[in-house]
Design a protein around this motif. Structure first.
Motif, PDB file in Angstrom:
ATOM      1  N   UNK A   1      -1.965   8.810   6.846  1.00 44.91           N
ATOM      2  CA  UNK A   1      -2.777   7.858   7.612  1.00 44.91           C
ATOM      3  C   UNK A   1      -2.352   6.429   7.319  1.00 44.91           C
ATOM      4  N   UNK A   2      -2.052   6.140   6.051  1.00 47.96           N
ATOM      5  CA  UNK A   2      -1.621   4.791   5.659  1.00 47.96           C
ATOM      6  C   UNK A   2      -0.303   4.440   6.349  1.00 47.96           C
ATOM      7  N   UNK A   3       0.664   5.376   6.343  1.00 45.29           N
ATOM      8  CA  UNK A   3       1.966   5.125   6.959  1.00 45.29           C
ATOM      9  C   UNK A   3       1.828   4.939   8.464  1.00 45.29           C
ATOM     10  N   UNK A   4       0.966   5.748   9.102  1.00 44.96           N
ATOM     11  CA  UNK A   4       0.746   5.620  10.551  1.00 44.96           C
ATOM     12  C   UNK A   4       0.220   4.233  10.897  1.00 44.96           C
ATOM     13  N   UNK A   5      -0.777   3.800  10.134  1.00 46.87           N
ATOM     14  CA  UNK A   5      -1.404   2.527  10.438  1.00 46.87           C
ATOM     15  C   UNK A   5      -0.428   1.366  10.251  1.00 46.87           C
TER      16      UNK A   5
ATOM     17  N   UNK B   1      -2.073  -4.447  -1.184  1.00 49.23           N
ATOM     18  CA  UNK B   1      -1.329  -5.607  -1.665  1.00 49.23           C
ATOM     19  C   UNK B   1       0.028  -5.658  -0.967  1.00 49.23           C
ATOM     20  N   UNK B   2       0.658  -6.831  -0.920  1.00 50.71           N
ATOM     21  CA  UNK B   2       2.006  -6.907  -0.345  1.00 50.71           C
ATOM     22  C   UNK B   2       2.978  -5.929  -0.988  1.00 50.71           C
ATOM     23  N   UNK B   3       2.827  -5.702  -2.290  1.00 44.22           N
ATOM     24  CA  UNK B   3       3.737  -4.775  -2.990  1.00 44.22           C
ATOM     25  C   UNK B   3       3.545  -3.350  -2.482  1.00 44.22           C
ATOM     26  N   UNK B   4       2.280  -2.935  -2.274  1.00 42.83           N
ATOM     27  CA  UNK B   4       2.007  -1.585  -1.767  1.00 42.83           C
ATOM     28  C   UNK B   4       2.510  -1.449  -0.333  1.00 42.83           C
ATOM     29  N   UNK B   5       2.346  -2.509   0.440  1.00 43.40           N
ATOM     30  CA  UNK B   5       2.820  -2.481   1.826  1.00 43.40           C
ATOM     31  C   UNK B   5       4.341  -2.358   1.849  1.00 43.40           C
ATOM     32  N   UNK B   6       5.005  -3.099   0.942  1.00 38.62           N
ATOM     33  CA  UNK B   6       6.468  -3.021   0.880  1.00 38.62           C
ATOM     34  C   UNK B   6       6.923  -1.603   0.569  1.00 38.62           C
ATOM     35  N   UNK B   7       6.177  -0.924  -0.261  1.00 41.51           N
ATOM     36  CA  UNK B   7       6.527   0.460  -0.617  1.00 41.51           C
ATOM     37  C   UNK B   7       6.436   1.371   0.611  1.00 41.51           C
ATOM     38  N   UNK B   8       5.373   1.189   1.402  1.00 37.61           N
ATOM     39  CA  UNK B   8       5.221   2.007   2.610  1.00 37.61           C
ATOM     40  C   UNK B   8       6.322   1.664   3.615  1.00 37.61           C
ATOM     41  N   UNK B   9       6.635   0.392   3.752  1.00 41.81           N
ATOM     42  CA  UNK B   9       7.700  -0.024   4.669  1.00 41.81           C
ATOM     43  C   UNK B   9       9.028   0.613   4.272  1.00 41.81           C
TER      44      UNK B   9
END
Length: 347
Positions: A11-15, A45-53
């Motif tokens: 769900x996190x990756x989809x969003x 956090x930006x760091x968590x978002x970077x990981x998903x990206x």
């Protein structure tokens, strides 16, 4: 992994993928983790978002241009977004009114088709494409008039009064009586039929030996039918308007791509062949980048929809071409509505 279905993403990756795709298609610019974090719709956090990206990039859904820290959807990512995540935005009341008003202006249908192509370009910031329907007039009569020892003029008159002329090569010394016999024979079988219908009947008679034509007249009939049949095969005409819209600020940084796209548009017969793929579609079709061979090098997308006459028969195709970052959610329903509106004008 580029064909990963939406259902298999977290769900996190989809969003996050959806937000990246929407932001990129709206701005044409790479989307970074800070932009997503500042947006407020992702509580990470930006760091968590970077990981998903980074995960999405490994899946083949995003790519990181070397000039930017942000990401952009790949062609596979765009296909996933369009097919499984995109929520279309129907044309506004003012946009629908503008489309219907432009198409309802007085004039021949050819003028409406020209107007449609320009209108699509104005509304979508891409180039508008309209494939003119094949004309299949029903024929009233044909005559053949000698021009010289080796040429004759064939005159075809439609039931609607439309007249077309073609110059035919003839054998030197062909008598006028042979031309008259050939014209009478063709007229008798053309009358009230389309050229395609009459061609089948005439070819069948000649092949079976039932035509009762002499050699000279039969040669004239075959030449005449071959000339018009060849012309009819090439009859679909493509109207392209708004090529200059493809030269926006983002395109200036990628002039080679735009130059390739403009070269592709000059190959109108190839574009017609691409649009033909949308003729039998029940709904608007989307071709993204290398999914179609013609525009693979220019990295362009085509959104196309068939338009029908009042009896529901498909008579042509219209659409928009632009960079793969087209705003699909807005352009798709715009093309669909325009196709339906144009169809109301086609008798």
């Amino acid at each position: 992994m580029a064909d990963l279905p939406v259902s298999e993403m977290t769900e996190r990756a989809r969003e996050i993928f959806r937000l990246v795709a929407e932001a990129y298609l709206a701005s044409g610019q790479p989307v970074g983790s800070k932009t997503l974090a500042d947006d407020g719709r992702v509580e990470l956090s930006p760091a968590s978002i970077r990981s998903v990206l980074a995960d999405l990039e490994r899946m083949g859904l995003l790519a990181a241009p070397h000039t930017s820290a942000g990401r952009v959807p790949t062609e596979s990512g765009l296909r996933l977004f369009v097919d499984g995540m995109m929520q279309v935005a129907e044309p506004t009341a003012s946009e629908r009114a503008a489309i219907e008003s432009r198409l309802s202006e007085a004039g021949p249908i050819e003028a409406a088709l020209e107007s449609t192509s320009a209108l699509l370009s104005d509304l979508t910031a891409g180039a508008g494409l309209v494939m003119v329907p094949r004309r299949e007039p029903r024929v009233a009569q044909m005559s053949i008039v000698p021009l010289s020892r080796e040429q004759a003029l064939a005159v075809l008159v439609g039931e609607d009064g439309h007249i077309e002329n073609r110059v035919l090569a003839i054998a030197p010394g062909t008598p006028a009586s042979a031309m008259e016999q050939a014209a009478n024979y063709i007229s008798a079988r053309l009358k009230g039929r389309t050229l395609a219908e009459a061609t089948r009947a005439i070819e069948s008679e000649i092949l079976s030996g039932r035509s009762a034509l002499d050699d000279a007249s039969r040669s004239l009939v075959e030449r005449g039918i071959a000339t018009w049949s060849k012309d009819a095969d090439a009859r679909p005409v493509l109207i392209v308007r708004g090529q200059s819209k493809l030269l926006d600020e983002a395109a200036i940084a990628d002039l080679d791509r735009v130059r390739q796209l403009l070269d592709d548009l000059e190959s109108k017969q190839s574009v017609v062949e691409l649009l033909e793929n949308a003729r039998e579609a029940e709904a608007t079709r989307i071709f993204i980048g290398s999914e179609n061979r013609l525009f693979a090098l220019s990295g362009s997308s085509v959104i196309a929809s068939p338009y029908r006459d009042r009896e529901g028969k498909v008579v042509g195709v219209l659409g928009v071409i632009g960079p793969t970052r087209l705003n699909y959610a807005r352009v798709v329903p715009m093309v669909d509505f325009t196709a339906r509106s144009l169809g109301k004008l086609i008798g």
